[in-house]
Motif scaffolding. Structure first.
Motif, short mmCIF file in Angstrom:
data_model
loop_
_atom_site.label_atom_id
_atom_site.label_comp_id
_atom_site.label_asym_id
_atom_site.label_seq_id
_atom_site.Cartn_x
_atom_site.Cartn_y
_atom_site.Cartn_z
N UNK A 154 0.70 -1.13 -0.13
CA UNK A 154 0.03 0.13 -0.23
C UNK A 154 0.94 0.98 0.07
N UNK A 155 2.10 1.15 -0.42
CA UNK A 155 2.95 2.26 -0.45
C UNK A 155 3.94 2.30 0.72
N UNK A 156 4.97 2.92 0.72
CA UNK A 156 5.70 2.94 2.07
C UNK A 156 6.12 4.30 2.49
N UNK A 157 5.79 5.40 1.69
CA UNK A 157 6.17 6.63 2.06
C UNK A 157 5.12 7.60 1.93
N UNK A 158 5.16 8.51 2.70
CA UNK A 158 4.20 9.72 2.44
C UNK A 158 2.71 9.35 3.05
N UNK A 159 2.59 8.33 4.00
CA UNK A 159 1.48 8.02 4.56
C UNK A 159 1.29 8.58 6.10
N UNK A 160 0.46 9.32 6.28
CA UNK A 160 0.38 9.85 7.79
C UNK A 160 0.15 8.79 8.78
N UNK A 161 0.64 8.95 9.78
CA UNK A 161 0.71 7.84 10.86
C UNK A 161 -0.58 7.26 11.08
N UNK A 162 -1.74 7.89 11.33
CA UNK A 162 -2.91 7.57 11.40
C UNK A 162 -3.43 6.72 10.44
N UNK A 163 -3.05 7.07 9.26
CA UNK A 163 -3.71 6.39 7.82
C UNK A 163 -2.86 5.00 8.01
N UNK A 164 -1.61 4.79 8.41
CA UNK A 164 -0.75 3.66 8.26
C UNK A 164 -1.09 2.86 9.45
N UNK A 165 -1.58 3.24 10.52
CA UNK A 165 -2.17 2.38 11.78
C UNK A 165 -3.37 1.81 11.31
N UNK A 166 -4.25 2.47 10.78
CA UNK A 166 -5.56 2.03 10.34
C UNK A 166 -5.22 0.84 9.04
N UNK A 167 -4.63 1.00 8.23
CA UNK A 167 -4.26 0.07 7.33
C UNK A 167 -3.54 -1.17 7.95
N UNK A 168 -2.61 -0.96 9.01
CA UNK A 168 -2.12 -2.13 9.73
C UNK A 168 -3.31 -2.94 10.49
N UNK A 169 -4.12 -2.14 11.20
CA UNK A 169 -5.28 -2.73 11.83
C UNK A 169 -6.18 -3.58 11.16
N UNK A 188 7.93 -2.24 7.05
CA UNK A 188 8.89 -3.18 7.67
C UNK A 188 8.39 -3.78 8.97
N UNK A 189 8.77 -5.01 9.36
CA UNK A 189 8.28 -5.49 10.69
C UNK A 189 9.01 -4.46 11.65
N UNK A 190 9.98 -3.73 11.86
CA UNK A 190 10.29 -2.69 12.82
C UNK A 190 9.37 -1.83 12.66
N UNK A 191 8.86 -1.35 11.71
CA UNK A 191 7.81 -0.10 11.91
C UNK A 191 6.58 -0.60 12.43
N UNK A 192 6.22 -1.75 12.08
CA UNK A 192 4.86 -2.39 12.66
C UNK A 192 5.04 -2.64 14.33
#
Length: 207
Positions: free
Chosen positions: A8-23, A50-54
């Protein structure tokens, strides 16, 4: 059901949006495969991080599971309570209102139901205790509704209420499982189907 692409892309995604994608991805993985068979690597790969980011966002695998569980558990409890509190004239029965509420709460995340009912959770873990809390809360609501139905039918046997509560849980799980295997069926279509099945069931009982 909407499914995330493999990346779903790796850069330029706000943290809240990234967290929602992961959930969303984690809920589907946990619901489909169970806690023990789900890996952080699979979830991070689906979202393209990456796993470290998760781990930075959610901590351990159990912490991620708990984030998914709390989210869907609170949604389901709120939906069930609202359905049981509805008293509009001409409204469907409590059972049908609750099923309709469940289908709408689970639309777009149908596997989420099985996050609550995961037999692979480590015994005595925080994950198992929290899942048991939500299952117990849902069972308590079911017990209230089924006891009311039995009283209306003249039954006062507490074992009748307990048996019906367990039967109701099994029915909900079976219907959600069937629904997950039929992604073309909308929440409205499922609610209408349940109304037909209940009507057919009452005819069978009377015959």
């Amino acid at each position: 059901m909407a499914t995330l692409p493999s990346r779903a892309g790796t850069k330029g995604v706000p943290r809240a949006a990234r967290e929602q994608q992961l959930l969303v991805a984690a809920t589907e993985e946990f619901g489909r495969h169970g806690y023990s068979a789900t890996t952080v690597a699979a979830i991070s790969a689906r979202v393209g991080v990456t796993k470290p980011l998760l781990h930075h966002y959610f901590g351990s695998k159990q912490d991620l599971y708990l984030a998914c569980l709390n989210r869907i558990g609170d949604q389901l409890l709120a939906a069930i309570r609202a359905a049981m509190a509805e008293h509009a004239v001409g409204a469907p029965s409590v059972a049908l209102r609750v099923l309709n509420a469940l289908f709408h709460a689970l639309e777009g995340q149908r596997e989420a139901w099985f996050v609550l009912y995961d037999a692979s959770l480590p015994p005595d873990s925080e994950a198992a205790r929290r899942a048991a809390h939500y299952r117990g809360a849902i069972d308590d609501l079911a017990a209230t509704g089924t006891a009311d139905l039995l009283r209306a039918s003249g039954s006062s046997d507490p074992l009748d209420a307990d048996a019906l509560k367990h039967a109701w849980r099994g029915l909900c799980t079976a219907l959600v499982r069937w629904w997950a295997n039929h992604p073309d069926q909308s929440p409205e279509a499922m609610a209408q189907r349940c109304a037909r099945l209940f009507a057919a069931g009452s005819v069978i009982v009377r015959s």
